[in-house]
Motif scaffolding. Sequence first.
Motif, mmCIF file in Angstrom:
data_model
loop_
_atom_site.group_PDB
_atom_site.id
_atom_site.type_symbol
_atom_site.label_atom_id
_atom_site.label_comp_id
_atom_site.label_asym_id
_atom_site.label_seq_id
_atom_site.Cartn_x
_atom_site.Cartn_y
_atom_site.Cartn_z
ATOM 1 N N CYS A 185 14.121 6.984 7.353
ATOM 2 C CA CYS A 185 13.452 6.794 6.225
ATOM 3 C C CYS A 185 12.353 6.368 6.543
ATOM 4 O O CYS A 185 11.861 5.375 7.054
ATOM 5 C CB CYS A 185 14.098 6.043 5.320
ATOM 6 S SG CYS A 185 13.314 5.674 3.645
ATOM 7 N N ASN A 187 10.160 5.272 4.060
ATOM 8 C CA ASN A 187 9.481 4.248 2.850
ATOM 9 C C ASN A 187 9.972 2.838 3.608
ATOM 10 O O ASN A 187 10.764 2.835 4.276
ATOM 11 C CB ASN A 187 10.437 4.475 1.840
ATOM 12 C CG ASN A 187 10.257 5.916 1.202
ATOM 13 O OD1 ASN A 187 8.956 6.220 0.879
ATOM 14 N ND2 ASN A 187 11.316 6.300 0.426
ATOM 15 N N CYS A 189 10.994 0.053 1.443
ATOM 16 C CA CYS A 189 11.267 -0.899 0.416
ATOM 17 C C CYS A 189 11.624 -2.345 0.990
ATOM 18 O O CYS A 189 12.320 -2.269 1.840
ATOM 19 C CB CYS A 189 12.593 -0.328 -0.410
ATOM 20 S SG CYS A 189 12.145 1.393 -0.955
ATOM 21 N N PHE A 191 13.336 -4.710 0.559
ATOM 22 C CA PHE A 191 14.795 -5.092 0.628
ATOM 23 C C PHE A 191 15.580 -4.479 1.709
ATOM 24 O O PHE A 191 16.762 -4.928 1.952
ATOM 25 C CB PHE A 191 15.461 -5.345 -0.542
ATOM 26 C CG PHE A 191 15.302 -3.910 -1.424
ATOM 27 C CD1 PHE A 191 16.149 -2.875 -0.995
ATOM 28 C CD2 PHE A 191 14.500 -3.553 -2.550
ATOM 29 C CE1 PHE A 191 16.326 -1.561 -1.533
ATOM 30 C CE2 PHE A 191 14.401 -2.468 -3.088
ATOM 31 C CZ PHE A 191 15.248 -1.399 -2.381
ATOM 32 N N CYS A 192 15.013 -3.463 2.130
ATOM 33 C CA CYS A 192 16.099 -2.523 2.816
ATOM 34 C C CYS A 192 16.113 -2.518 4.327
ATOM 35 O O CYS A 192 14.959 -2.383 4.872
ATOM 36 C CB CYS A 192 15.800 -1.055 2.210
ATOM 37 S SG CYS A 192 16.791 0.257 2.661
ATOM 38 N N VAL A 194 17.258 0.012 6.034
ATOM 39 C CA VAL A 194 17.763 1.283 6.626
ATOM 40 C C VAL A 194 16.417 2.034 7.520
ATOM 41 O O VAL A 194 16.667 2.556 8.565
ATOM 42 C CB VAL A 194 17.822 2.377 5.516
ATOM 43 C CG1 VAL A 194 17.925 3.945 5.987
ATOM 44 C CG2 VAL A 194 19.181 2.043 4.607
ATOM 45 N N PRO A 195 15.228 1.798 7.274
ATOM 46 C CA PRO A 195 14.225 2.224 8.099
ATOM 47 C C PRO A 195 14.279 1.445 9.472
ATOM 48 O O PRO A 195 14.019 2.203 10.442
ATOM 49 C CB PRO A 195 12.819 1.754 7.376
ATOM 50 C CG PRO A 195 13.137 1.578 5.983
ATOM 51 C CD PRO A 195 14.595 1.008 5.884
ATOM 52 N N GLN A 229 18.078 10.149 2.704
ATOM 53 C CA GLN A 229 17.746 8.987 2.070
ATOM 54 C C GLN A 229 16.602 9.161 0.895
ATOM 55 O O GLN A 229 16.619 8.244 -0.035
ATOM 56 C CB GLN A 229 17.424 7.644 3.008
ATOM 57 C CG GLN A 229 18.453 7.321 4.201
ATOM 58 C CD GLN A 229 19.351 6.495 3.304
ATOM 59 O OE1 GLN A 229 19.531 6.385 1.882
ATOM 60 N NE2 GLN A 229 20.392 6.077 3.933
ATOM 61 N N HIS A 269 14.072 9.882 -4.761
ATOM 62 C CA HIS A 269 13.101 8.711 -4.672
ATOM 63 C C HIS A 269 12.247 9.137 -6.071
ATOM 64 O O HIS A 269 11.406 10.085 -5.839
ATOM 65 C CB HIS A 269 12.330 8.269 -3.577
ATOM 66 C CG HIS A 269 11.630 7.193 -3.527
ATOM 67 N ND1 HIS A 269 10.650 6.852 -4.576
ATOM 68 C CD2 HIS A 269 11.748 6.003 -2.767
ATOM 69 C CE1 HIS A 269 10.228 5.373 -4.348
ATOM 70 N NE2 HIS A 269 11.089 4.969 -3.439
ATOM 71 N N ARG A 308 8.445 -0.497 -4.292
ATOM 72 C CA ARG A 308 8.985 0.787 -4.568
ATOM 73 C C ARG A 308 7.913 1.747 -4.921
ATOM 74 O O ARG A 308 8.292 3.028 -5.343
ATOM 75 C CB ARG A 308 10.124 0.842 -5.726
ATOM 76 C CG ARG A 308 11.322 -0.112 -5.531
ATOM 77 C CD ARG A 308 11.960 0.749 -4.573
ATOM 78 N NE ARG A 308 12.792 2.193 -5.299
ATOM 79 C CZ ARG A 308 13.748 2.890 -4.601
ATOM 80 N NH1 ARG A 308 14.006 2.726 -3.610
ATOM 81 N NH2 ARG A 308 14.167 3.912 -5.539
HETATM 82 FE FE1 SF4 Z 1 14.521 4.237 2.181
HETATM 83 FE FE2 SF4 Z 1 15.986 4.065 0.167
HETATM 84 FE FE3 SF4 Z 1 15.841 2.000 1.748
HETATM 85 FE FE4 SF4 Z 1 13.702 2.524 0.104
HETATM 86 S S1 SF4 Z 1 15.966 1.933 -0.376
HETATM 87 S S2 SF4 Z 1 13.815 2.199 2.547
HETATM 88 S S3 SF4 Z 1 13.735 4.765 0.153
HETATM 89 S S4 SF4 Z 1 16.584 3.947 2.397
#
Ligand code: SF4
Length: 472
Positions: A185, A187, A189, A191-192, A194-195, A229, A269, A308
């Motif tokens: 990903c 993006n 965000c 809080f996230c 995942v990246p 994602q 998204h 976001r």
């Molecule tokens: Fe990526 Fe979704 Fe996490 Fe945002 S919420 S950084 S779009 S995985």
Amino acid sequence: MLETLTHKEHDETRQGEAYAPFANEINLFKKHFYIESYGCAMNFADSEVVASILQGKGFGATKNVEEADLIFINTCSIRDKAEQTVRKRLTEFRKFKKTNPGLLVGVLGCMAERLKAQFLEEEKLVDMVVGPDAYRTLPGLIEEAETGQKAVNVLLSRDETYADISPIRLNSNGVNAFVSIMRGCNNMCSFCVVPFTRGRERSRDAASIVNECKDLFEQGYREVTLLGQNVDSYHWIDEQKNETVTFAMLMEKVALISPLLRVRFSTSHPKDITDDVLFTIAKYENICNYIHLPVQSGSSRVLQLMNRTYSREWYIAKVNRIKELIPDCGLSTDMITGFCTETEEDHQESLSLMRYCQYDLAYMYFYSERPGTLAARRFKDDIPEDVKKRRLQEMIDLHRIQSLHSMQRDVGKTFKVLIEGTSKKDENELQGRTDHNKVVIFPKGNLSKGEYVFVKIISCTAGTLFGQPITT
Ligand code: SF4
Ligand code: SAM
Ligand code: F3S
């Protein structure tokens, strides 16, 4: 349990599943692995890639953890609770090591990527730590671990998509399958995690996706969910045809495989979903009129802190556009309560946005600070846990009423239902899903799994529709 809600496919804290595609062939293999998965659908899809890689090297799957030579746990880091669940499970595996000293335990997925070699210090019984882009190296890592060394590979890749690997469908009902179309990903965000755990975004070769979906259809599967994602930023450059395949084009290619193959996708998204995607959904009857469009908060101020890149008004305009182009489109969302600095007014804005959007389904969580994320570095996690949980409960209560209304609106209507199997509660009844992803239970008659049937809805609960098949 406050944090876990509704529908299995998105419940990132759910208990893992053990897989046994070859339970009857168990003696054909020298060694057996047991794999348990946590987290999002992408992690479950990855476990199917892992199973394929391991099977190619002569390891057979077992669902009996006690007869496994290798235990893998495919982990999730999205919230602290998801990581706690994994740690608890690892301590339970300790007892199997006592009875089987040769047993190897491997940690895969996002938690492996986040904690890297630190995992080996924290959890002494772990022998292998393997990140999401390193699964091809699993056979070599197993060999290394078999010599008594600890094995780690957490390298992230810019191009790994496992495009050439045919996943082994684990614990499948033979009707629905997940198909990964991209990884990572781009993006950020705030809080996230995942990246950081999944790396840069990359799209998978379109032809390999279409071929995988065709194969699935030929094997009898009738629904594919295209996973990423941020599916709307999918793009693949087909150098032979000199064309760039967008997500709308990819969906069209998959939809054209057969009108009998249902197509779903997740996750969109809001900033990236295009009119082209909406037109394509509207054009093909077999692309489900259903969009998972996570908003996260109804307050523009909080959305900005979350990075976001859209405001409340922009999101509402997008929802209006969806309803304009696909009038009966089902809509679901993800919501976070108690993000840094969230006030009662911000929270009320989230509730009012939910009232406006009338989501069919919502996955709701209270904010869990993740180490290393932008929010953890920039903002104080300043909302007390009891306030986060109270706001979450208010949101859940509102959503319960809304989802009941959404189900009640369907009573008296007739829907095309894809049959997924026998109802868990009554073997004389079947279970399937509507286009809008709602579960329908109805009498079996002569119908079977994988068929489509029109069902008239007679009654409902907040989670299930009950009906009668219409015979034509
Ligand atoms: Fe990526 Fe979704 Fe996490 Fe945002 S919420 S950084 S779009 S995985
Ligand atoms: N890529 C998707 C998106 O952008 O909507 C989903 C990503 S994540 C796997 C699924 C959901 O987990 C998010 O939409 C968000 O609501 C929730 N989530 C992510 N990080 C969180 C955190 N730190 N605390 C609580 N919930 C979180
Ligand atoms: Fe969890 Fe990783 Fe998915 S953090 S939600 S398993 S991408």
